[in-house]
Design a protein around this motif. Sequence first.
Motif, PDB file in Angstrom:
ATOM      1  N   SER B  14       0.844  -1.196   0.000  1.00 23.39           N
ATOM      2  CA  SER B  14       0.000   0.000   0.000  1.00 23.39           C
ATOM      3  C   SER B  14       0.880   1.247   0.000  1.00 23.39           C
ATOM      4  CB  SER B  14      -0.906   0.016   1.223  1.00 23.39           C
ATOM      5  OG  SER B  14      -1.804  -1.069   1.190  1.00 23.39           O
ATOM      6  N   GLU B  15       0.392   2.267  -0.677  1.00 19.80           N
ATOM      7  CA  GLU B  15       1.131   3.519  -0.690  1.00 19.80           C
ATOM      8  C   GLU B  15       1.306   4.038   0.728  1.00 19.80           C
ATOM      9  OE1 GLU B  15      -0.575   6.507  -3.198  1.00 19.80           O
ATOM     10  OE2 GLU B  15       1.329   7.558  -3.418  1.00 19.80           O
ATOM     11  N   SER B  80       8.693   4.375   3.278  1.00 19.18           N
ATOM     12  CA  SER B  80       7.355   4.791   2.864  1.00 19.18           C
ATOM     13  C   SER B  80       7.298   4.789   1.339  1.00 19.18           C
ATOM     14  CB  SER B  80       7.041   6.187   3.413  1.00 19.18           C
ATOM     15  OG  SER B  80       5.766   6.621   2.970  1.00 19.18           O
ATOM     16  N   VAL B  81       6.506   3.890   0.799  1.00 17.01           N
ATOM     17  CA  VAL B  81       6.465   3.692  -0.646  1.00 17.01           C
ATOM     18  C   VAL B  81       5.523   4.700  -1.305  1.00 17.01           C
ATOM     19  CG1 VAL B  81       5.707   2.089  -2.428  1.00 17.01           C
ATOM     20  CG2 VAL B  81       7.109   1.274  -0.552  1.00 17.01           C
ATOM     21  N   HIS B  82       5.945   5.182  -2.463  1.00 19.24           N
ATOM     22  CA  HIS B  82       5.139   6.104  -3.272  1.00 19.24           C
ATOM     23  C   HIS B  82       4.645   5.361  -4.504  1.00 19.24           C
ATOM     24  CE1 HIS B  82       4.524   9.625  -6.009  1.00 19.24           C
ATOM     25  NE2 HIS B  82       4.078  10.162  -4.898  1.00 19.24           N
ATOM     26  N   TRP B  83       3.531   5.812  -5.072  1.00 20.17           N
ATOM     27  CA  TRP B  83       2.990   5.127  -6.245  1.00 20.17           C
ATOM     28  C   TRP B  83       4.013   5.054  -7.379  1.00 20.17           C
ATOM     29  CZ3 TRP B  83       2.993   7.641 -10.843  1.00 20.17           C
ATOM     30  CH2 TRP B  83       3.050   9.045 -10.798  1.00 20.17           C
ATOM     31  N   SER B  84       4.899   6.060  -7.457  1.00 14.31           N
ATOM     32  CA  SER B  84       5.891   6.084  -8.532  1.00 14.31           C
ATOM     33  C   SER B  84       6.990   5.027  -8.344  1.00 14.31           C
ATOM     34  CB  SER B  84       6.537   7.469  -8.623  1.00 14.31           C
ATOM     35  OG  SER B  84       7.189   7.800  -7.405  1.00 14.31           O
ATOM     36  N   ASP B  85       7.009   4.349  -7.201  1.00 14.76           N
ATOM     37  CA  ASP B  85       7.994   3.281  -6.988  1.00 14.76           C
ATOM     38  C   ASP B  85       7.593   1.979  -7.659  1.00 14.76           C
ATOM     39  OD1 ASP B  85       8.462   4.484  -3.620  1.00 14.76           O
ATOM     40  OD2 ASP B  85       9.716   4.851  -5.387  1.00 14.76           O
ATOM     41  N   VAL B 110       2.075  -1.043  -6.270  1.00 14.04           N
ATOM     42  CA  VAL B 110       1.703  -0.139  -5.188  1.00 14.04           C
ATOM     43  C   VAL B 110       0.213   0.139  -5.304  1.00 14.04           C
ATOM     44  CG1 VAL B 110       2.096   2.104  -4.115  1.00 14.04           C
ATOM     45  CG2 VAL B 110       4.000   0.892  -5.212  1.00 14.04           C
ATOM     46  N   SER B 112      -3.256   2.068  -3.939  1.00 11.04           N
ATOM     47  CA  SER B 112      -3.633   3.318  -3.261  1.00 11.04           C
ATOM     48  C   SER B 112      -4.722   3.062  -2.226  1.00 11.04           C
ATOM     49  CB  SER B 112      -4.127   4.332  -4.277  1.00 11.04           C
ATOM     50  OG  SER B 112      -5.187   3.783  -5.025  1.00 11.04           O
TER      51      SER B 112
END
Lengths: 113, 112
Positions: B14-15, B80-85, B110, B112
């Motif tokens: 999850s983001e 902390s993962v971002h959608w762009s990862d 990822v 949201s």
Amino acid sequence: DAGITQSPRHKVTETGTPVTLRCHQTENHRYMYWYRQDPGHGLRLIHYSYGVKDTDKGEVSDGYSVSRSKTEDFLLTLESATSSQTSVYFCAISGERDIYEQYFGPGTRLTVT
Amino acid sequence: AQSVTQPDIHITVSEGASLELRCNYSYGATPYLFWYVQSPGQGLQLLLKYFSGDTLVQGIKGFEAEFKRSQSSFNLRKPSVHWSDAAEYFCAVESYGNKLVFGAGTILRVKS
């Protein structure tokens, strides 16, 4: 970004035809590599070069040949393409200072029908 | 011969959640280790590298990796993962003759 280009970016060819892929760099790096990428296999080394006219085989070299007549260009040739050579091909370069730090080109998607 | 194992083919996170991607290597001595990332339709980009010294290495885009000799591991982490990862991640180990051996890759999704 490292100056690496690959051409063509996409190619469809028929079984049995010869195919040449080109890798061109503007970084004057000594080492150049050709990989193929297939699902579940990651990247596998086909051939590499450690200088002009100096090349060696990687782990999946059968059916491929390479040439490097000048520092900036590294050519990969499939003498007689087969369907098993359908893949995405990546070129990479590295310099003498950081030999293992490889920089990759954008890739060539090759389909052999 | 040197080899790299990435046990997870796919991971969904999850983001905003933390991330850990696993990498195990086979090598006779202390190796040079790398993590690369590949966004869809792109070439590979170097995230970070370990040569020697501090076993926790920092890379680009907020990633870090820890070398553990006792476990032959070099796991990649991000707090902390971002959608762009969302991408495919490859671990690699040096091989003789100035070459790299890559793992099969882990695809990160990822949500949201």
